[in-house]
Scaffold this active site. Structure first.
Site, PDB file in Angstrom:
ATOM      1  N   GLY A 220       0.812  -1.200   0.000  1.00 32.28           N
ATOM      2  CA  GLY A 220       0.000   0.000   0.000  1.00 32.28           C
ATOM      3  C   GLY A 220       0.848   1.252   0.000  1.00 32.28           C
ATOM      4  O   GLY A 220       2.005   1.246  -0.424  1.00 32.28           O
ATOM      5  N   GLU A 242       5.432  -3.490   1.469  1.00 32.53           N
ATOM      6  CA  GLU A 242       5.731  -3.075   0.093  1.00 32.53           C
ATOM      7  C   GLU A 242       4.938  -1.808  -0.160  1.00 32.53           C
ATOM      8  O   GLU A 242       3.706  -1.832  -0.236  1.00 32.53           O
ATOM      9  CB  GLU A 242       5.361  -4.181  -0.895  1.00 32.53           C
ATOM     10  CG  GLU A 242       5.957  -3.957  -2.279  1.00 32.53           C
ATOM     11  CD  GLU A 242       5.051  -3.174  -3.196  1.00 32.53           C
ATOM     12  OE1 GLU A 242       5.164  -1.928  -3.224  1.00 32.53           O
ATOM     13  OE2 GLU A 242       4.228  -3.799  -3.877  1.00 32.53           O
ATOM     14  N   CYS A 276       2.802  -0.480  -8.687  1.00 27.12           N
ATOM     15  CA  CYS A 276       3.910  -0.062  -7.831  1.00 27.12           C
ATOM     16  C   CYS A 276       5.246  -0.195  -8.551  1.00 27.12           C
ATOM     17  O   CYS A 276       6.136   0.646  -8.401  1.00 27.12           O
ATOM     18  CB  CYS A 276       3.940  -0.901  -6.554  1.00 27.12           C
ATOM     19  SG  CYS A 276       2.450  -0.790  -5.559  1.00 27.12           S
TER      20      CYS A 276
END
Length: 469
Positions: A220, A242, A276
């Protein structure tokens, strides 16, 4: 367990189609007693799982993978409805999840096998070894951008190691959460071995503090990572975080510029730019800058933006109105500070959906938000570097460090840049991609710990040292 901050009857959780902005349906949130029941069930299941062998768990995992594969079409449609990625990419997400489940079913026993110490007599032993054993119940706090894959890359290794899992999913993907809630039980795992919690983020701290929870993993935002990491620290529990990144994509003069530009498009625009591990900052040596910029701009302008259920669509909507507005604010700020827009793609007209045009910018300076913040959407930023040293300085010039990509055909430059780039991974002449075989995770503000590969299954195990006289 502390859940007093959640009201007795929590408001329903809505599924809102980002392509239209319309609420499709509402799911009932779990009450505090139901959350408690699910935590207790997970704790009981963890005791059962600890006593099973790898072959048994593998048979359950393979059956769960077969069920997901059979349900792939329906699951892909649910992903598109909940978060808006193109349907082709949703099917790819499901297929990748299935492959990961089968990967851990086939490799968990080897990854967690006893590791004997050579020459145990040196420590006064007849035998000495390390043994991996499950921790218990692992809480997973997961995001919406890969609503199935993000969960599977935690759940497959955790369950194969003998842990139980509890999923606190993002509130805008309740259908994905509910599907996963039943998947592993359907595959044969004990009741409660994997369960979803339809609840607000206000319950997370209390669940982490619960003595029945052994560890937590979060994918997140940086802010969420700080909160979860702090809660885990107070409870003295293992955490894997992460937290995204602003990954550099570095192109040097010896690179195949055409291939680099084509790969840059996929690296930035996959998943509507909401990844991400996506390349976000494109750092190009001045000798090939103009060539790369021209090719990249041409490819971005040609993207098809539209209905994510259309097979021809390249880019769908941003998953949330808030995310779309935040991305627009970042780009507006950059332009106000002198950045130049090199290319945009046309977006659907007369729609209430949360679309944002794929955009290529240059001239983004340190005064701009985009220079220091992650852009979570189809926006790419070009930087010109005079030489290798400046390229490395730009690449390392953010607080993040998830992954990176470098393009060069010079073996010595390749070696230098692999060493110099500060990130959890370096991909040479290719885009950053997560594979079940490769450890995945970052450094600095991108978090700590690793998922996937052998490292990912060992994160939630006790590495027990055994010494036998």
């Amino acid at each position: 367990m502390t859940t007093a901050t959640q009201p007795p009857t929590a408001p329903p959780i809505a599924v809102t189609d980002p392509a239209t902005g319309q609420v499709v349906r509402k799911a009932a949130a779990h009450t505090p007693p139901e959350v408690e029941r699910r935590v207790r069930a997970a704790h009981d299941a963890a005791r059962v799982l600890r006593g099973t062998d790898f072959a048994t768990r593998a048979s359950w995992m393979r059956e769960s993978a077969a069920l997901l594969e059979a349900d792939a079409a329906d699951v892909a449609r649910a992903i598109v409805t909940e978060m808006g990625k193109p349907i082709r990419q949703a099917r790819d997400e499901v297929a990748k999840s299935v492959r990961t489940m089968r990967f851990y079913a086939g490799h968990a026993a080897a990854f967690l096998a006893d590791t004997p110490l050579e020459a145990p007599e040196r420590v006064g032993a007849r035998r000495a070894l390390t043994r991996y054993q499950p921790l218990g119940v692992v809480l997973a706090v997961m995001p919406w951008n890969y609503p199935i894959w993000q969960v599977i890359r935690f759940a497959a290794p955790a369950l194969m190691a003998g842990n139980a899992g509890l999923l606190k999913h993002a509130p805008n993907v309740p259908d994905s959460a509910l599907y996963l809630d039943s998947l592993f039980a359907r595959g044969g795992f004990p009741a409660g071995a994997f369960g979803a919690l339809l609840a607000g983020s206000d319950v997370v701290e209390g669940i982490i503090a619960d003595p029945r929870i052994a560890a937590v993993t979060l994918t997140g935002s940086e802010g969420a990572g700080r909160a979860v990491g702090a809660a885990a620290g107070r409870a003295i529990k293992k955490a894997v975080l992460e937290l995204g990144g602003s990954d550099p994509f570095v192109v040097m003069p010896s690179a195949d510029v055409g291939k680099a530009a084509a790969t840059a498009l996929a690296a930035r625009m996959n998943n509507n730019g909401q990844s991400c591990i996506a390349g976000k900052r494109f750092i190009v040596h001045t000798d090939v800058y103009d060539e790369f910029a021209g090719l990249f701009a041409e490819k971005i302008a040609a993207l098809t933006v539209g209905d994510p259920f259309d097979e021809a669509t390249d880019i769908g909507p941003i998953a949330t109105a808030r995310g779309r507005d935040e991305l627009a604010a970042q780009v507006d700020d950059a332009v106000a500070h002198g950045a130049r827009v090199l290319a945009t793609a046309a977006t659907p007209a007369d729609t209430a959906g949360w679309y944002y045009p794929p955009t290529l910018l240059e001239g983004v300076g340190p005064e701009c938000r985009l220079f220091r913040e992650e852009a979570f959407g189809p926006v790419a930023v070009l930087y010109r570097a005079r030489d290798e040293q400046e390229a490395v300085a730009l690449a390392n010039g953010t607080p993040y460090g998830l992954s990176s990509s470098v393009w060069t055909s010079d073996p010595e430059q390749e070696r230098r840049m692999i060493d110099a780039l500060e990130a959890g991974a370096v991909f040479v002449n290719g885009m950053s991609v997560s594979y079940p075989e490769l450890p995945f995770g970052g450094i600095r503000n991108s978090g700590y710990g690793r998922e996937l590969g052998p490292a990912g299954i060992r994160e939630f195990c006790n590495m027990k040292t055994v010494w036998i006289a």
